[in-house]
Design an enzyme around this catalytic site. Structure first.
Site, PDB file in Angstrom:
ATOM      1  N   HIS A 485     -11.504 -24.666 -21.631  1.00  0.00           N
ATOM      2  CA  HIS A 485     -11.801 -25.014 -20.249  1.00  0.00           C
ATOM      3  C   HIS A 485     -13.100 -25.816 -20.106  1.00  0.00           C
ATOM      4  O   HIS A 485     -13.909 -25.522 -19.219  1.00  0.00           O
ATOM      5  CB  HIS A 485     -11.913 -23.746 -19.391  1.00  0.00           C
ATOM      6  CG  HIS A 485     -10.659 -22.962 -19.263  1.00  0.00           C
ATOM      7  ND1 HIS A 485     -10.626 -21.663 -18.786  1.00  0.00           N
ATOM      8  CD2 HIS A 485      -9.370 -23.282 -19.544  1.00  0.00           C
ATOM      9  CE1 HIS A 485      -9.387 -21.223 -18.784  1.00  0.00           C
ATOM     10  NE2 HIS A 485      -8.601 -22.176 -19.238  1.00  0.00           N
ATOM     11  N   PRO A 486     -13.365 -26.832 -20.914  1.00  0.00           N
ATOM     12  CA  PRO A 486     -14.630 -27.568 -20.760  1.00  0.00           C
ATOM     13  C   PRO A 486     -14.659 -28.361 -19.452  1.00  0.00           C
ATOM     14  O   PRO A 486     -13.686 -29.020 -19.091  1.00  0.00           O
ATOM     15  CB  PRO A 486     -14.644 -28.495 -21.979  1.00  0.00           C
ATOM     16  CG  PRO A 486     -13.202 -28.691 -22.324  1.00  0.00           C
ATOM     17  CD  PRO A 486     -12.543 -27.383 -22.010  1.00  0.00           C
TER      18      PRO A 486
END
Length: 546
Positions: A485-486
């Site tokens: 989930h960057p």
């Protein structure tokens, strides 16, 4: 260099946001739109060289293969990170039309309304919950029906899980026993336990490409160019006017009459900006790149959700998903999928979500669990390995929703084919260390409740020998991993230190916007794909309004 193409809008990146933009910006039938995607075509009959990978994209359980398939996955490697014992972690990001929505776990989670109100209050007018909710609803076809929070008739199908495994049912009851009520995880309040909602339609993955791009590809004013690696944005007198890209060994250029929209994701968007002369001046000068706009924030503010799995061996005779993935049972599941589009092959990456607070005084949950009645042969140290055990197992995996640790993305050369340096700085903030420990304690609390405890034989990982806070933190450092989930590397906000404004325009230049998860000022309290699609829906209206 060949002929130079031109368009009104050039969208760089055919992932979740890019597919939405290509559809919405071309739907008037007049605006000419070109979409560039570095990866291949995801359609089964249009890319025979990638046929097996594309089958794995279409079949939901195929994420177990695409997570380690370099033909559709960038498979970035982070720098050695002191916060996790000097380990380097592999980050999956989609390299195909649909981007990460073509290879992810298909979990539909919006986060908390407070996330978006926090964006608004931090200097992003127009991005509060009441502002973004219409775009969540617009994007949706919620199979459960329409209400004030959910829409129907939109491109992105949202369904309930077709597999409600008895062990997962026991998990739900155990969560209720520790005070987490059963509720809709995308409802008004998040705290509690819920079955995940899924971006699956009729037993097949409903990626952003399937939802938005495929239906629009017949339009004469939309051109999709795959296997096209964008290398830099071209400027004239401070205005973005074109995109340079590579197809094989051929360098090509597209000119933009109206705007260029960068939608390449939280790693590639800052990389392309830095290669184009927009970013920290000292970094660019050190790589021999002329500075067009000194923007220290480009590539900074990197955030990700860090997950630590707790694995349990179930008692002999208790069924789990593990046993379905071997031998004749696997064959039977394949036949069931062909006949009904149900069963193992129609399964998402997780079944049950739980949200809780690390401390009772918090206003909203700060821990999320991904729970699945299955265990991998290896620990989460090897985040690219998803071969399941033969003996029955259960995974309860907490992650901190709003980490305070911040990392960065920085180019290492002038060549776009060189992956940038990625430093997450996991667990560098003291708060994050405390919350990850509390998450592991919560997981044990859930596992100790009836009716779940009667199904559990023993804790495999971390194991009974690890009990103190220091021991749990040490385990989290060596065994935790990314949950892919960057966000945040082209932060939206007010002031010169924020590289993107609330209309997603890049500061210091004109004719250029960023539209993807990289613009999030702070990561949302949940999975990031649904919010990314929302961002692109809203951005499309902003762009068309001029």
């Amino acid at each position: 260099m060949g002929d130079v193409l031109d368009a009104d809008y050039v969208v760089v990146g055919g992932g979740s946001a890019g597919c939405v933009l290509a559809n919405r910006l071309s739907e008037d039938g007049r605006s000419k739109v070109i979409l560039l995607e570095a990866g291949g075509d995801d359609r089964l009959l249009h890319n025979p060289q990638q046929l097996i990978s594309n089958i794995m994209i279409t079949v939901p359980i195929g994420y177990a293969k695409t997570i380690q398939d370099p033909s559709v996955n960038w498979m970035y490697k982070t720098e050695p990170d002191a916060g996790i014992g000097g380990r380097s972690v592999t980050w999956s990001k989609g390299k195909v039309l649909g981007g990460s929505s073509s290879i992810n776990g298909m979990l539909y989670v919006r986060g908390q309304r407070e996330d978006y109100d926090g964006w608004r209050d931090a200097g992003c007018p127009g991005w509060g919950w009441d502002d973004v909710l219409p775009y969540f609803r617009k994007s949706q076809n919620q199979e459960a029906g329409e209400d004030e929070l959910n829409g129907v008739g939109g491109p992105l199908n949202v369904s309930e899980s077709t597999m409600r495994h008895p062990v997962a049912e026991a998990v739900v009851e155990a969560c209720r026993a520790v005070g987490l009520p059963e509720r809709d995880l995308n409802g008004p309040e998040q705290e509690g336990v819920s079955w995940f909602q899924l971006t699956i339609r009729n037993g097949r993955r409903c990626s952003a490409s399937v939802a938005y791009l495929h239906p629009a590809m017949h339009r004469p004013n939309l051109m999709v160019i795959s296997n096209a690696l964008a290398s830099r944005i071209m400027f004239e007198e401070g205005r973005a006017v074109g995109v340079e890209y590579w197809q094989g060994n051929a360098r090509k250029v597209i000119r933009a009459r109206a705007e260029i929209v960068l939608a390449a994701g939280s790693i590639a968007s800052p990389q392309i900006l830095q290669l184009s002369g927009i970013g920290p001046g000292s970094l660019l000068a050190g790589q021999g790149i002329d500075v067009i706009s000194d923007q220290p924030g480009i590539g900074e503010n990197l955030q990700d959700h860090y997950v630590v799995a707790q694995n349990y061996r179930l008692r002999a005779g208790v069924p789990s998903i593990n046993e379905l993935t071997h031998g004749v049972r696997l064959l039977g599941q394949g036949l069931e999928y062909l006949a009904s589009r149900r069963g193992l092959f129609a399964m998402s990456s997780s079944h049950v979500a739980a949200f809780c607070k690390s401390s009772p005084e918090l206003a909203t949950p700060d821990i999320q669990f991904h729970i699945l009645p299955a265990t991998s042969k290896r620990s989460m140290k090897d985040n690219m390995k998803l071969e399941l055990d033969r003996d029955p197992g259960l995974t309860i995996a907490p992650c901190q929703l709003r980490p305070e640790s911040r990392g960065w993305v920085r180019i290492k050369s002038q060549d776009v084919r060189d992956h940038p340096a990625i430093m997450p700085n996991y667990l560098s903030a003291e708060t994050d260390q405390k919350v990850v420990v509390e998450g592991l304690k919560w997981g044990r609390r859930i596992a100790s409740q009836s009716p779940l405890k009667e199904l559990v034989d023993f804790e495999m990982m971390p194991g009974d020998a690890i009990n103190t806070d220091d021991e749990l933190l040490a385990h989290a450092r060596r065994a935790g991993n990314t949950i892919y989930h960057p966000v945040g590397t082209c932060e939206m906000g007010q002031g010169p230190d924020k590289p993107v404004d609330a209309e997603l325009r890049v500061r210091g230049v004109s004719g250029l916007r960023v539209v993807d998860a990289s613009i999030m000022p702070r990561i949302v309290s949940g999975n990031t794909n649904a919010p990314t699609i929302m961002i692109a829906e809203k951005a499309s209206d902003i762009i068309r309004a001029g």
